[in-house]
Scaffold this motif. Structure first.
Motif, PDB file in Angstrom:
ATOM      1  N   ARG A  24       0.869  -1.268   0.136  1.00 20.93           N
ATOM      2  CA  ARG A  24      -0.016   0.051   0.040  1.00 20.93           C
ATOM      3  C   ARG A  24       0.712   1.090  -0.050  1.00 20.93           C
ATOM      4  NH1 ARG A  24      -4.801   0.131   4.014  1.00 20.93           N
ATOM      5  NH2 ARG A  24      -5.106   2.158   2.834  1.00 20.93           N
ATOM      6  N   PHE A  25       2.025   0.925   0.581  1.00 24.07           N
ATOM      7  CA  PHE A  25       3.086   2.404   0.554  1.00 24.07           C
ATOM      8  C   PHE A  25       4.020   2.305  -0.311  1.00 24.07           C
ATOM      9  CE2 PHE A  25       1.100   1.947   4.703  1.00 24.07           C
ATOM     10  CZ  PHE A  25       0.547   3.399   4.832  1.00 24.07           C
ATOM     11  N   ILE A  26       4.620   0.899  -0.618  1.00 22.35           N
ATOM     12  CA  ILE A  26       5.879   0.903  -1.426  1.00 22.35           C
ATOM     13  C   ILE A  26       5.382  -0.200  -2.669  1.00 22.35           C
ATOM     14  CG2 ILE A  26       8.377   0.183  -1.712  1.00 22.35           C
ATOM     15  CD1 ILE A  26       8.628   1.108   1.038  1.00 22.35           C
ATOM     16  N   SER A  27       5.570  -0.068  -3.830  1.00 23.93           N
ATOM     17  CA  SER A  27       5.252  -1.079  -4.808  1.00 23.93           C
ATOM     18  C   SER A  27       6.370  -2.223  -4.665  1.00 23.93           C
ATOM     19  CB  SER A  27       5.106  -0.211  -6.383  1.00 23.93           C
ATOM     20  OG  SER A  27       4.073   0.591  -6.231  1.00 23.93           O
ATOM     21  N   TYR A  28       5.802  -3.173  -5.347  1.00 18.08           N
ATOM     22  CA  TYR A  28       6.665  -4.372  -5.534  1.00 18.08           C
ATOM     23  C   TYR A  28       7.847  -3.895  -6.767  1.00 18.08           C
ATOM     24  CZ  TYR A  28       3.708  -7.668  -2.899  1.00 18.08           C
ATOM     25  OH  TYR A  28       3.193  -8.023  -2.029  1.00 18.08           O
ATOM     26  N   TYR A  29       8.900  -4.595  -6.569  1.00 20.12           N
ATOM     27  CA  TYR A  29       9.964  -4.273  -7.395  1.00 20.12           C
ATOM     28  C   TYR A  29      10.717  -2.929  -7.237  1.00 20.12           C
ATOM     29  CZ  TYR A  29       8.801  -8.713  -9.859  1.00 20.12           C
ATOM     30  OH  TYR A  29       8.435  -9.848  -9.878  1.00 20.12           O
ATOM     31  N   SER A  30      10.247  -2.202  -6.407  1.00 15.29           N
ATOM     32  CA  SER A  30      10.830  -0.846  -6.207  1.00 15.29           C
ATOM     33  C   SER A  30      12.369  -1.037  -5.534  1.00 15.29           C
ATOM     34  CB  SER A  30      10.106   0.109  -5.283  1.00 15.29           C
ATOM     35  OG  SER A  30       8.883   0.212  -5.603  1.00 15.29           O
ATOM     36  N   LYS A  31      13.230  -0.151  -5.984  1.00 19.97           N
ATOM     37  CA  LYS A  31      14.503  -0.351  -5.543  1.00 19.97           C
ATOM     38  C   LYS A  31      14.789   0.881  -4.319  1.00 19.97           C
ATOM     39  CE  LYS A  31      15.501  -0.866 -10.491  1.00 19.97           C
ATOM     40  NZ  LYS A  31      16.360  -0.425 -11.697  1.00 19.97           N
ATOM     41  N   LEU A  32      15.460   0.262  -3.251  1.00 23.69           N
ATOM     42  CA  LEU A  32      15.587   0.941  -1.951  1.00 23.69           C
ATOM     43  C   LEU A  32      16.987   1.044  -1.724  1.00 23.69           C
ATOM     44  CD1 LEU A  32      12.723  -0.843  -2.085  1.00 23.69           C
ATOM     45  CD2 LEU A  32      12.433   0.124   0.206  1.00 23.69           C
ATOM     46  N   TYR A  33      17.137   1.961  -0.901  1.00 28.45           N
ATOM     47  CA  TYR A  33      18.477   1.975  -0.284  1.00 28.45           C
ATOM     48  C   TYR A  33      18.192   2.303   1.213  1.00 28.45           C
ATOM     49  CZ  TYR A  33      22.993   3.379   1.610  1.00 28.45           C
ATOM     50  OH  TYR A  33      24.262   3.664   2.278  1.00 28.45           O
ATOM     51  N   THR A  75       6.742  -9.804   1.113  1.00 28.92           N
ATOM     52  CA  THR A  75       5.723  -8.880   1.956  1.00 28.92           C
ATOM     53  C   THR A  75       5.659  -9.837   3.408  1.00 28.92           C
ATOM     54  OG1 THR A  75       3.480  -7.535   2.201  1.00 28.92           O
ATOM     55  CG2 THR A  75       3.444  -9.937   1.068  1.00 28.92           C
ATOM     56  N   GLY A  76       4.794  -9.071   4.347  1.00 26.32           N
ATOM     57  CA  GLY A  76       4.732  -9.947   5.548  1.00 26.32           C
ATOM     58  C   GLY A  76       3.293  -9.648   6.036  1.00 26.32           C
ATOM     59  N   ALA A  77       3.001 -10.134   7.212  1.00 27.46           N
ATOM     60  CA  ALA A  77       1.824 -10.400   7.939  1.00 27.46           C
ATOM     61  C   ALA A  77       1.327  -8.749   8.449  1.00 27.46           C
ATOM     62  CB  ALA A  77       1.732 -11.011   9.125  1.00 27.46           C
TER      63      ALA A  77
END
Length: 442
Positions: free
Chosen positions: A374-383, A395-397
């Protein structure tokens, strides 16, 4: 109709006629002299026979032989006539022989024929004109004669010197002179679009070029060798060839030399030596033929200033992103502002192997991050500071907590111990990277 007479031309014609007549009579006198010498014995015999006939006639008449008056008159007249003829011829030929000989003997060799002439004093060229030998442009006249020097005359020598020389227009005839006329023939000298024709009597190709005013050297091109004999109708091709040497300079670019150093981490470099360009002198031989360049070649190269290579030491030692177990990600610097799309403050926890694949169907590894979609899309690149670069693949519970409004991420570690060490971090600052940023995945 008025006719004008050139006095000079008339004077020359009269002089020419006089010279021809004088030469003719000199030659005639020579022939008559020879004739008299050959007939002199016969005239003597005839005179002797006539004398004896007269004596015999008178002796017969004295002895009482009968003879008519007519016969006597006939013999008497014949005797008188023969005596007069003999006397006249003797006087004539005697005068011819005894008269002083003022002429001279000259032999002429011209056009393949040799002729002997008796003539009086005149110049050689006047004499040749008189006897009908016409000189043309380029013809050469040589004379061979016997000359007595002052020294020879003092010594009273009987062996005068024989002189052979090329005649000039004002040279006079000499007794016993042998004149030879060498006829000139044409030779063509071609240079570029120009053809010059000269008349020569002989010599070599080099002599012909010199006569035509052509200055040549060893570089010039000739269709015939310079020492080759000339022949009638020869065509000599001449090309003016100049050789020059051009000098130019060229920049020698320095080379970039890289030295790998496994004692230094990747990404680290050290400049050991600065590079600088050098300079080289180049000499070219240029051949120009008839004003047109036909060839150019390098004959010499000299390095004036050598180029100095740039030496760069580059680290090859692998440096990983972290020291976590199973780390495979190579070390990278933190992202710069131009790489960041968004900044978030989240609750950050850790998890390890569950025996299941991720929500995207991959096996989890370092760099796998679980997010709330809901906040970060799948396959987004993060640091994530302290963890490094990763990709939203799971994702998780926690996505169900707080009615799905909890913004939380889970970082994957290979050991439980490392998960406990990471713990739970609240309001932790993370960076969402632009899609164009490269983030490797296992």
């Amino acid at each position: 109709m008025n006719m004008e007479t050139n006095p000079e031309k008339a004077k020359l014609n009269i002089k020419d006629i006089f010279s021809r007549v004088r030469t003719y009579f000199a030659s005639l006198r020579c022939k008559l002299k020879g004739l008299f010498i050959s007939l002199k014995p016969k005239l003597s015999d005839a005179k002797k026979g006539l004398t004896e006939s007269i004596k015999e006639f008178h002796s017969v008449d004295a002895e009482g032989n009968e003879a008519s008056k007519g016969k006597k008159a006939f013999y008497a007249g014949m005797s008188i006539g023969l005596a007069a003829l003999l006397l006249a011829s003797s006087v004539f030929f005697g005068v011819v022989v005894s008269a002083p000989d003022s002429g001279m003997s000259v032999t002429v060799n011209a056009d393949g024929r040799t002729a002997e002439y008796r003539t009086s004093e005149m110049s050689v060229f006047e004499f040749l004109n008189t006897v009908g030998v016409e000189l043309k442009e380029g013809d050469e006249v040589f004379a061979e004669y016997r000359a007595i020097s002052a020294f020879d005359s003092e010594q009273e020598t009987d062996a005068p010197k024989t002189v052979k020389t090329m005649l000039s227009e004002d040279m006079d005839l000499q007794n016993g002179m042998h004149i030879e006329v060498k006829r000139a023939f044409p030779v063509a000298i071609a240079h570029m679009d120009t053809v010059d024709v000269i008349n020569v009597t002989g010599g070599t190709v080099g002599n012909a070029l010199e006569k035509a005013g052509v200055r040549y050297d060893v570089c010039d091109e000739l269709s015939h060798r310079s020492f080759e004999d000339l022949t009638a109708g020869m065509r000599i091709e001449y090309a003016d060839v100049n050789i020059r040497y051009d000098t130019s300079y060229k920049v020698l670019n320095y080379n970039e030399v890289t030295i790998n150093d496994d004692s230094m981490y990747e990404g680290n470099t050290v400049l050991e030596q600065e590079g600088s360009d050098g300079e080289k002198q180049i000499t070219q031989r240029v051949i120009v033929k008839n004003g047109i360049e036909v060839s150019r070649e390098v004959v010499d190269q000299v390095v004036i200033t050598p180029a100095i290579d740039e030496v760069m030491r580059v680290g090859t030692k692998i440096r990983y992103q972290t020291n976590y177990v199973g780390e495979w990600r190579r070390w990278r610097k933190a992202p710069t502002d131009d790489m960041i799309a968004d900044v978030m403050y989240v609750e950050c926890t850790a998890y390890t192997h569950t025996g299941n694949r991720t929500a995207m169907g991959t096996w989890p590894d370092l760099g796998t991050i679980a997010i709330n979609p809901r906040f970060i899309s799948y396959y987004s690149k993060l640091y994530v500071p302290g963890y490094g670069y990763g990709t939203a693949l799971d994702t998780g519970a926690f996505r169900l907590y707080e009615d799905g409004n909890k913004n939380q991420i889970d970082l994957f570690f290979n050991t439980r111990k490392e998960c406990i060490r990471w713990g739970r971090k609240r309001q932790f600052k993370i960076y969402i990277l632009k899609s164009s940023v490269y983030v490797p995945r296992s």
